[in-house]
Design a protein around this motif. Structure first.
Motif, PDB file in Angstrom:
ATOM      1  N   ASN A  61      -5.061  10.443   9.729  1.00 55.26           N
ATOM      2  CA  ASN A  61      -5.815   9.631   8.774  1.00 55.26           C
ATOM      3  C   ASN A  61      -4.962   9.386   7.537  1.00 55.26           C
ATOM      4  OD1 ASN A  61      -8.584  11.437   9.857  1.00 55.26           O
ATOM      5  ND2 ASN A  61      -8.506   9.229   9.936  1.00 55.26           N
ATOM      6  N   ALA A  62      -5.052   8.183   7.009  1.00 57.13           N
ATOM      7  CA  ALA A  62      -4.373   7.811   5.754  1.00 57.13           C
ATOM      8  C   ALA A  62      -2.848   7.818   5.850  1.00 57.13           C
ATOM      9  CB  ALA A  62      -4.821   8.715   4.610  1.00 57.13           C
ATOM     10  N   GLY A  96      -1.097   5.315   7.144  1.00 55.15           N
ATOM     11  CA  GLY A  96      -0.624   3.955   6.873  1.00 55.15           C
ATOM     12  C   GLY A  96      -0.664   3.034   8.084  1.00 55.15           C
ATOM     13  N   LYS A  97      -1.386   3.427   9.136  1.00 62.46           N
ATOM     14  CA  LYS A  97      -1.443   2.608  10.365  1.00 62.46           C
ATOM     15  C   LYS A  97      -2.108   1.257  10.097  1.00 62.46           C
ATOM     16  CE  LYS A  97      -4.028   5.696  12.416  1.00 62.46           C
ATOM     17  NZ  LYS A  97      -4.198   6.688  11.319  1.00 62.46           N
ATOM     18  N   ARG A 141       0.850  -1.210   0.000  1.00 58.50           N
ATOM     19  CA  ARG A 141       0.000   0.000   0.000  1.00 58.50           C
ATOM     20  C   ARG A 141       0.882   1.257   0.000  1.00 58.50           C
ATOM     21  NH1 ARG A 141      -5.242  -1.370  -0.188  1.00 58.50           N
ATOM     22  NH2 ARG A 141      -5.940  -3.224   0.922  1.00 58.50           N
ATOM     23  N   ASN A 142       0.742   2.150   1.015  1.00 57.71           N
ATOM     24  CA  ASN A 142       1.569   3.369   0.971  1.00 57.71           C
ATOM     25  C   ASN A 142       2.875   3.216   1.761  1.00 57.71           C
ATOM     26  OD1 ASN A 142       0.483   3.421   3.539  1.00 57.71           O
ATOM     27  ND2 ASN A 142       0.343   5.652   3.622  1.00 57.71           N
ATOM     28  N   ARG A 202      -8.984  -6.821   4.759  1.00 54.35           N
ATOM     29  CA  ARG A 202      -9.847  -5.839   4.100  1.00 54.35           C
ATOM     30  C   ARG A 202     -10.297  -6.420   2.761  1.00 54.35           C
ATOM     31  NH1 ARG A 202      -7.615   0.215   5.396  1.00 54.35           N
ATOM     32  NH2 ARG A 202      -5.594  -0.392   4.600  1.00 54.35           N
ATOM     33  N   ALA A 229      -2.582  -0.118   7.231  1.00 55.06           N
ATOM     34  CA  ALA A 229      -1.782  -0.861   6.242  1.00 55.06           C
ATOM     35  C   ALA A 229      -0.703  -1.682   6.953  1.00 55.06           C
ATOM     36  CB  ALA A 229      -1.161   0.109   5.239  1.00 55.06           C
ATOM     37  N   PRO A 251      -5.730  -2.641  -4.513  1.00 56.93           N
ATOM     38  CA  PRO A 251      -4.593  -3.574  -4.476  1.00 56.93           C
ATOM     39  C   PRO A 251      -3.666  -3.355  -3.283  1.00 56.93           C
ATOM     40  CG  PRO A 251      -4.285  -1.906  -6.173  1.00 56.93           C
ATOM     41  CD  PRO A 251      -5.636  -1.666  -5.602  1.00 56.93           C
ATOM     42  N   LEU A 252      -3.086  -4.453  -2.835  1.00 50.40           N
ATOM     43  CA  LEU A 252      -2.144  -4.380  -1.707  1.00 50.40           C
ATOM     44  C   LEU A 252      -0.790  -3.846  -2.154  1.00 50.40           C
ATOM     45  CD1 LEU A 252      -2.901  -7.900  -0.157  1.00 50.40           C
ATOM     46  CD2 LEU A 252      -3.717  -5.694   0.654  1.00 50.40           C
ATOM     47  N   VAL A 253      -0.441  -4.131  -3.400  1.00 52.67           N
ATOM     48  CA  VAL A 253       0.865  -3.698  -3.900  1.00 52.67           C
ATOM     49  C   VAL A 253       0.838  -2.188  -4.151  1.00 52.67           C
ATOM     50  CG1 VAL A 253       2.531  -3.945  -5.798  1.00 52.67           C
ATOM     51  CG2 VAL A 253       1.239  -5.939  -4.988  1.00 52.67           C
ATOM     52  N   MET A 254       1.893  -1.515  -3.732  1.00 55.72           N
ATOM     53  CA  MET A 254       1.990  -0.055  -3.887  1.00 55.72           C
ATOM     54  C   MET A 254       1.800   0.335  -5.357  1.00 55.72           C
ATOM     55  SD  MET A 254       5.165   2.282  -2.728  1.00 55.72           S
ATOM     56  CE  MET A 254       4.537   3.122  -1.317  1.00 55.72           C
ATOM     57  N   ARG A 255       1.025   1.386  -5.572  1.00 54.78           N
ATOM     58  CA  ARG A 255       0.790   1.820  -6.950  1.00 54.78           C
ATOM     59  C   ARG A 255       2.117   2.036  -7.671  1.00 54.78           C
ATOM     60  NH1 ARG A 255      -3.868   4.028  -4.720  1.00 54.78           N
ATOM     61  NH2 ARG A 255      -2.816   5.810  -3.798  1.00 54.78           N
TER      62      ARG A 255
HETATM   63  N1  LIG Z   1      -1.893   0.119  -3.465  1.00 57.79           N
HETATM   64  C1  LIG Z   1      -1.693   1.297  -2.863  1.00 57.79           C
HETATM   65  N2  LIG Z   1      -0.635   2.069  -3.230  1.00 57.79           N
HETATM   66  C2  LIG Z   1      -0.399   3.266  -2.629  1.00 57.79           C
HETATM   67  N3  LIG Z   1      -1.184   3.766  -1.642  1.00 57.79           N
HETATM   68  C3  LIG Z   1      -2.243   3.042  -1.263  1.00 57.79           C
HETATM   69  C4  LIG Z   1      -2.555   1.775  -1.837  1.00 57.79           C
HETATM   70  N4  LIG Z   1      -3.658   1.280  -1.243  1.00 57.79           N
HETATM   71  C5  LIG Z   1      -4.042   2.202  -0.334  1.00 57.79           C
HETATM   72  N5  LIG Z   1      -3.201   3.258  -0.344  1.00 57.79           N
HETATM   73  C6  LIG Z   1      -3.239   4.465   0.503  1.00 57.79           C
HETATM   74  O1  LIG Z   1      -2.574   4.194   1.705  1.00 57.79           O
HETATM   75  C7  LIG Z   1      -2.996   5.135   2.691  1.00 57.79           C
HETATM   76  C8  LIG Z   1      -2.993   4.465   4.029  1.00 57.79           C
HETATM   77  O2  LIG Z   1      -4.230   3.912   4.359  1.00 57.79           O
HETATM   78  P1  LIG Z   1      -4.539   3.284   5.794  1.00 57.79           P
HETATM   79  O3  LIG Z   1      -5.900   2.722   5.693  1.00 57.79           O
HETATM   80  O4  LIG Z   1      -3.447   2.422   6.227  1.00 57.79           O
HETATM   81  O5  LIG Z   1      -4.549   4.611   6.704  1.00 57.79           O
HETATM   82  P2  LIG Z   1      -4.734   4.781   8.284  1.00 57.79           P
HETATM   83  O6  LIG Z   1      -3.501   5.445   8.799  1.00 57.79           O
HETATM   84  O7  LIG Z   1      -5.156   3.532   8.920  1.00 57.79           O
HETATM   85  O8  LIG Z   1      -5.911   5.850   8.286  1.00 57.79           O
HETATM   86  P3  LIG Z   1      -7.263   6.037   9.162  1.00 57.79           P
HETATM   87  O9  LIG Z   1      -6.827   6.585  10.486  1.00 57.79           O
HETATM   88  O10 LIG Z   1      -8.003   7.044   8.363  1.00 57.79           O
HETATM   89  O11 LIG Z   1      -7.950   4.715   9.237  1.00 57.79           O
HETATM   90  C9  LIG Z   1      -4.299   5.708   2.173  1.00 57.79           C
HETATM   91  O12 LIG Z   1      -4.096   7.039   1.772  1.00 57.79           O
HETATM   92  C10 LIG Z   1      -4.622   4.868   0.956  1.00 57.79           C
HETATM   93  O13 LIG Z   1      -5.258   5.615  -0.071  1.00 57.79           O
END
Ligand SMILES: Nc1ncnc2c1ncn2[C@@H]1O[C@H](COP(=O)(O)OP(=O)(O)OP(=O)(O)O)[C@@H](O)[C@H]1O
Length: 366
Positions: A46-47, A49-50, A26-27, A67, A52, A73-77
């Motif tokens: 928020n967002a 990466g916690k 992910r990120n 999830r 993730a 996708p799980l793989v980073m874009r």
């Molecule tokens: N495949 C991917 N590649 C890059 N980034 C991604 C990918 N999938 C998800 N993301 C991004 O990763 C970020 C982290 O998301 P995550 O759900 O882990 O956040 P969080 O810290 O748990 O946030 P919250 O407190 O809002 O729940 C998000 O911005 C999401 O859009």
């Protein structure tokens, strides 16, 4: 990956992640860290990466995410694959396990689950579903805990599957002549149900004890909803249903015709969503205790956003219960939340997550 020195025999049955490296998940581009053996907080906006991060650990353990597909996708874009590596300890063994996935799918996991597991328990927004959701969730929960506590549970399940495949093949072929698979089917199903009932009895005992301790529920228990583990009674039902089974081409009475329900204060569960989440957490605690009593083993706990749907007082008390349970625990939180403010101890490790990066612990040496 190098691990921390020292091995605590007191905790040898408990699973422990010593170090973790996550790449292109992910990120999370590339993070490496050593969670504490107690509570580690993952704090970030928020967002950041916690979730993730917890998801990556879950993949390492179960080979899949918690999830659904709608999370993308799980793989980073832009990357071709993601990889998670963990240096883990369990039952006195320490080794590196890996999970990886390519963009075109095809998850790999080494070593295989049967060889060396990293059992994790997840508390997340879906935890209430264990109480209120589909029966299949509760069956999976029972069976997963059975697998952790009874070495031969896998054989019990595969004996039943074999008998079911044979009886169903016979039904599909017209079900003529002597019903020669009924006996094996009834015996193996009764054996499987007996194991589930045994697990449920241990869960019930633990749940009642835990619920009483909280003072939140007068009385909380679980009740079996399914056939008795009685091979003769099953055999009689199979005979009675044989014509209908023949029509269907499969056996109706099977391992998926059972469930368990929560009862509170003498009647069937009718709690709120928040109460459902608390009951789900207590069920997980009861299960971890049951596994621990049977084998001395314990899971790593992943606690995602525990504050969702719960008031601050409940959150703090639940965190205290989880802390007393004594497992390694990774807990996510937004900055400045009550859980963090009031549920934190001086010895906890604090990690800050910022845009997919992890800052070193700020209050303890690794
Ligand atoms: N495949 C991917 N590649 C890059 N980034 C991604 C990918 N999938 C998800 N993301 C991004 O990763 C970020 C982290 O998301 P995550 O759900 O882990 O956040 P969080 O810290 O748990 O946030 P919250 O407190 O809002 O729940 C998000 O911005 C999401 O859009």
């Amino acid at each position: 990956m190098a691990g921390r020195e020292g091995f605590d025999p007191e905790r040898s049955g408990l699973a422990l992640i010593e170090r973790l490296r996550i790449r292109r998940f992910r990120n999370l581009a590339d993070i490496e860290f050593a969670p504490g053996s107690g509570v580690s907080w993952l704090v970030g906006a928020n967002a950041s990466g916690k979730t993730a991060l917890l998801e990556a650990i879950y993949c390492l353990s179960r080979g899949r995410s918690f999830r659904g597909k709608r999370h993308g996708p799980l793989v980073m874009r832009g990357a071709t694959g993601a990889r998670v590596e963990g240096l883990v300890e369990r039952a006195g063994l320490r080794r590196t396990i890996e999970w990886s996935i390519g963009v075109r799918g095809g998850a790999e996991r080494e070593p295989p689950v049967s060889e060396f597991q990293l059992p994790v328990r997840l508390i997340c927004e879906a935890t209430h579903a264990l109480v209120e959701g589909e029966p299949s969730l509760r069956r999976r929960f029972l069976d997963w805990n059975l697998g952790l506590s009874e070495q031969d549970a896998v054989q019990v399940f595969s004996r039943f599957r074999r008998a079911a495949a044979q009886r169903n093949a016979w039904l599909r072929a017209g079900g003529r002549g002597r019903a020669m698979w009924d006996r094996a089917y009834a015996d193996t199903l009764a054996e499987l149900l007996e194991r589930r009932l045994g697990m449920l009895a241990r869960l019930d005992e633990g749940l009642q004890r835990l619920a009483r301790g909280t003072g939140w529920f007068e009385d909380l228990s679980v009740e079996w909803e399914g056939p008795d583990a009685d091979a003769l009674a099953i055999l009689t039902k199979l005979e009675a249903m044989r014509d209908a089974d023949r029509e269907r081409g499969f056996t109706y009475l099977g391992a998926s015709r059972c469930d368990f329900a929560l009862r509170s204060d003498g009647s069937r569960w009718a709690g709120s969503r928040g109460q459902g989440k608390v009951a789900g957490i207590l069920l997980q605690l009861a299960a971890d205790q049951a596994v621990s009593e049977a084998t001395g083993a314990g899971s790593v706990w992943l606690v995602d956003d525990i504050e969702a749907e719960l008031g601050a007082d409940w959150v703090v008390r639940l965190l205290e219960m989880l802390r007393q349970h004594g497992r390694q625990m990774l807990v996510t939180s937004l900055p400045g939340k009550a859980a963090l403010r009031d549920g934190r101890c001086a010895e906890d490790q604090m990690f800050h997550v910022e845009q997919g990066r992890l800052k070193a612990p700020i209050n303890a040496a690794v």
